[in-house]
Design an enzyme around this catalytic site. Structure first.
Site, PDB file in Angstrom:
ATOM      1  N   ASP A  11       0.885  -1.163   0.000  1.00  0.00           N
ATOM      2  CA  ASP A  11       0.000   0.000   0.000  1.00  0.00           C
ATOM      3  C   ASP A  11       0.928   1.219   0.000  1.00  0.00           C
ATOM      4  O   ASP A  11       2.091   1.113   0.377  1.00  0.00           O
ATOM      5  CB  ASP A  11      -0.880  -0.035   1.251  1.00  0.00           C
ATOM      6  CG  ASP A  11      -1.687   1.239   1.413  1.00  0.00           C
ATOM      7  OD1 ASP A  11      -2.242   1.727   0.413  1.00  0.00           O
ATOM      8  OD2 ASP A  11      -1.750   1.752   2.551  1.00  0.00           O
ATOM      9  N   ARG A  12       0.430   2.366  -0.449  1.00  0.00           N
ATOM     10  CA  ARG A  12       1.314   3.534  -0.528  1.00  0.00           C
ATOM     11  C   ARG A  12       1.190   4.435   0.712  1.00  0.00           C
ATOM     12  O   ARG A  12       2.113   4.489   1.529  1.00  0.00           O
ATOM     13  CB  ARG A  12       0.999   4.346  -1.807  1.00  0.00           C
ATOM     14  CG  ARG A  12       2.092   5.340  -2.168  1.00  0.00           C
ATOM     15  CD  ARG A  12       1.632   6.318  -3.250  1.00  0.00           C
ATOM     16  NE  ARG A  12       0.795   7.371  -2.689  1.00  0.00           N
ATOM     17  CZ  ARG A  12       0.158   8.287  -3.426  1.00  0.00           C
ATOM     18  NH1 ARG A  12       0.208   8.240  -4.735  1.00  0.00           N
ATOM     19  NH2 ARG A  12      -0.563   9.219  -2.833  1.00  0.00           N
ATOM     20  N   ASP A  13       0.036   5.092   0.845  1.00  0.00           N
ATOM     21  CA  ASP A  13      -0.134   6.076   1.920  1.00  0.00           C
ATOM     22  C   ASP A  13      -0.251   5.380   3.276  1.00  0.00           C
ATOM     23  O   ASP A  13      -1.138   4.549   3.481  1.00  0.00           O
ATOM     24  CB  ASP A  13      -1.373   6.934   1.639  1.00  0.00           C
ATOM     25  CG  ASP A  13      -1.278   7.653   0.281  1.00  0.00           C
ATOM     26  OD1 ASP A  13      -0.167   8.042  -0.111  1.00  0.00           O
ATOM     27  OD2 ASP A  13      -2.323   7.805  -0.380  1.00  0.00           O
ATOM     28  N   ASP A  19       0.766   9.259   5.777  1.00  0.00           N
ATOM     29  CA  ASP A  19      -0.564   9.523   5.219  1.00  0.00           C
ATOM     30  C   ASP A  19      -1.141  10.788   5.831  1.00  0.00           C
ATOM     31  O   ASP A  19      -1.720  10.768   6.910  1.00  0.00           O
ATOM     32  CB  ASP A  19      -1.483   8.330   5.486  1.00  0.00           C
ATOM     33  CG  ASP A  19      -2.820   8.475   4.775  1.00  0.00           C
ATOM     34  OD1 ASP A  19      -3.047   9.513   4.110  1.00  0.00           O
ATOM     35  OD2 ASP A  19      -3.641   7.551   4.884  1.00  0.00           O
ATOM     36  N   THR A  53      -2.623   1.322  -4.713  1.00  0.00           N
ATOM     37  CA  THR A  53      -3.059   2.455  -3.893  1.00  0.00           C
ATOM     38  C   THR A  53      -4.407   3.010  -4.345  1.00  0.00           C
ATOM     39  O   THR A  53      -4.621   3.260  -5.535  1.00  0.00           O
ATOM     40  CB  THR A  53      -1.960   3.552  -3.892  1.00  0.00           C
ATOM     41  OG1 THR A  53      -2.420   4.683  -3.144  1.00  0.00           O
ATOM     42  CG2 THR A  53      -1.574   3.999  -5.289  1.00  0.00           C
ATOM     43  N   GLN A  55      -6.734   5.979  -4.838  1.00  0.00           N
ATOM     44  CA  GLN A  55      -6.542   7.427  -4.995  1.00  0.00           C
ATOM     45  C   GLN A  55      -7.880   8.090  -5.331  1.00  0.00           C
ATOM     46  O   GLN A  55      -8.081   8.630  -6.427  1.00  0.00           O
ATOM     47  CB  GLN A  55      -5.472   7.707  -6.065  1.00  0.00           C
ATOM     48  CG  GLN A  55      -4.071   7.282  -5.635  1.00  0.00           C
ATOM     49  CD  GLN A  55      -3.612   7.990  -4.358  1.00  0.00           C
ATOM     50  OE1 GLN A  55      -3.863   9.189  -4.176  1.00  0.00           O
ATOM     51  NE2 GLN A  55      -2.948   7.267  -3.457  1.00  0.00           N
ATOM     52  N   HIS A  94     -11.191   5.780  -8.628  1.00  0.00           N
ATOM     53  CA  HIS A  94     -12.659   5.797  -8.561  1.00  0.00           C
ATOM     54  C   HIS A  94     -13.200   6.015  -7.147  1.00  0.00           C
ATOM     55  O   HIS A  94     -12.486   5.847  -6.166  1.00  0.00           O
ATOM     56  CB  HIS A  94     -13.202   4.448  -9.076  1.00  0.00           C
ATOM     57  CG  HIS A  94     -12.659   4.043 -10.394  1.00  0.00           C
ATOM     58  ND1 HIS A  94     -11.856   2.934 -10.582  1.00  0.00           N
ATOM     59  CD2 HIS A  94     -12.770   4.638 -11.610  1.00  0.00           C
ATOM     60  CE1 HIS A  94     -11.519   2.843 -11.866  1.00  0.00           C
ATOM     61  NE2 HIS A  94     -12.042   3.866 -12.511  1.00  0.00           N
ATOM     62  N   CYS A 107     -16.201   0.158  -8.428  1.00  0.00           N
ATOM     63  CA  CYS A 107     -15.269  -0.669  -9.216  1.00  0.00           C
ATOM     64  C   CYS A 107     -14.763  -1.839  -8.384  1.00  0.00           C
ATOM     65  O   CYS A 107     -14.993  -1.901  -7.178  1.00  0.00           O
ATOM     66  CB  CYS A 107     -14.088   0.202  -9.650  1.00  0.00           C
ATOM     67  SG  CYS A 107     -13.178   0.838  -8.243  1.00  0.00           S
ATOM     68  N   ARG A 110     -10.901  -0.606  -6.377  1.00  0.00           N
ATOM     69  CA  ARG A 110     -10.778   0.083  -5.088  1.00  0.00           C
ATOM     70  C   ARG A 110     -10.727  -0.944  -3.962  1.00  0.00           C
ATOM     71  O   ARG A 110     -11.649  -1.752  -3.802  1.00  0.00           O
ATOM     72  CB  ARG A 110     -11.964   1.047  -4.900  1.00  0.00           C
ATOM     73  CG  ARG A 110     -11.934   1.791  -3.575  1.00  0.00           C
ATOM     74  CD  ARG A 110     -13.001   2.881  -3.511  1.00  0.00           C
ATOM     75  NE  ARG A 110     -13.146   3.383  -2.162  1.00  0.00           N
ATOM     76  CZ  ARG A 110     -12.325   4.283  -1.587  1.00  0.00           C
ATOM     77  NH1 ARG A 110     -11.314   4.792  -2.271  1.00  0.00           N
ATOM     78  NH2 ARG A 110     -12.516   4.675  -0.349  1.00  0.00           N
ATOM     79  N   LYS A 111      -9.641  -0.905  -3.176  1.00  0.00           N
ATOM     80  CA  LYS A 111      -9.550  -1.831  -2.039  1.00  0.00           C
ATOM     81  C   LYS A 111     -10.684  -1.536  -1.057  1.00  0.00           C
ATOM     82  O   LYS A 111     -10.984  -0.364  -0.846  1.00  0.00           O
ATOM     83  CB  LYS A 111      -8.188  -1.664  -1.339  1.00  0.00           C
ATOM     84  CG  LYS A 111      -7.004  -2.114  -2.196  1.00  0.00           C
ATOM     85  CD  LYS A 111      -5.656  -1.819  -1.531  1.00  0.00           C
ATOM     86  CE  LYS A 111      -5.302  -0.353  -1.562  1.00  0.00           C
ATOM     87  NZ  LYS A 111      -3.973  -0.042  -0.985  1.00  0.00           N
TER      88      LYS A 111
HETATM   89 MG   LIG Z   1      -2.837   3.270   3.475  1.00  0.00          MG
HETATM   90 ZN   LIG Z   2     -11.231   1.624  -9.159  1.00  0.00          ZN
END
Ligand SMILES: [Mg+2]
Ligand SMILES: [Zn+2]
Length: 183
Positions: A11-13, A19, A53, A55, A94, A107, A110-111
């Site tokens: 994961d990024r942030d 974050d 990630t 976004q 999204h 979608c 998206r996690k």
């Molecule tokens: Mg995170």
């Molecule tokens: Zn998505």
């Protein structure tokens, strides 16, 4: 035949960078302690290093997809300075309640959806059994499990240390002669 490599999905942030919410300006990025070294450790261990990630700032109109891509290029440049490399970045722009109509969709990327991980598994020869994800939220771990890989929750501290432990465990699990493996 291409030989398979395991992968670490970051994961990024909150994992690679602090974050602070809806980050898109390179000048505001603060690396998590040990993050760049953690990516290098993953490279050196012979694993793919991927970023997945959410976004939704794109969907919310806070920044554009181009800004996400520019930030990822900047991160790649900074990582290269320590000899580290992300093999691929995947982001989901999204959100079901998006302000920007084109991104208003429920979608699968998206996690906690597994879409981004599945996309990467489709594009690269990944040894899924030895792969894992590192996230800072339950939704990250849920996304990993939905894609059939292990997920680990990073709760702060030094990421290089955290990743090092997981790489050692992962290596042992795959090696019958490892003294701590349970065969
Ligand atoms: Mg995170
Ligand atoms: Zn998505």
């Amino acid at each position: 035949m291409t030989s398979m490599k395991p992968a670490v999905f970051f994961d990024r942030d909150g994992v690679l960078n602090e974050d602070h919410g809806y980050l898109f300006e390179p000048g505001k990025l603060q690396w998590i302690e040990g993050a760049r070294e953690a990516v290098k450790a993953v490279n050196d261990a012979g694993y793919f290093a991927f970023v997945v990630t959410n976004q939704s700032g794109v969907a919310r109109g806070f920044y554009a997809e181009r800004d996400v891509e520019v930030l990822h290029l900047w991160m790649s440049d900074e990582l290269a300075k320590v000899g580290a490399r992300i093999d691929a970045f995947e982001y989901c722009p999204h959100h079901p309640d998006a302000v920007v109509a084109q991104y208003r969709v429920a979608c699968v990327c998206r996690k906690p959806g597994p879409g981004m991980i599945r996309t990467l598994l489709g594009r690269h020869a990944v040894d899924v059994a030895r792969s894992f994800l590192i996230g800072d939220k339950a939704s990250d771990v849920e996304a990993a499990e939905a894609a059939g890989i292990r997920g680990h929750l990073f709760q702060g501290g030094n990421l290089e240390y955290f990743v090092g432990q997981l790489l050692r465990q992962s290596g042992c699990a795959a090696t019958p002669d490892c003294p701590s493996a349970s065969f």
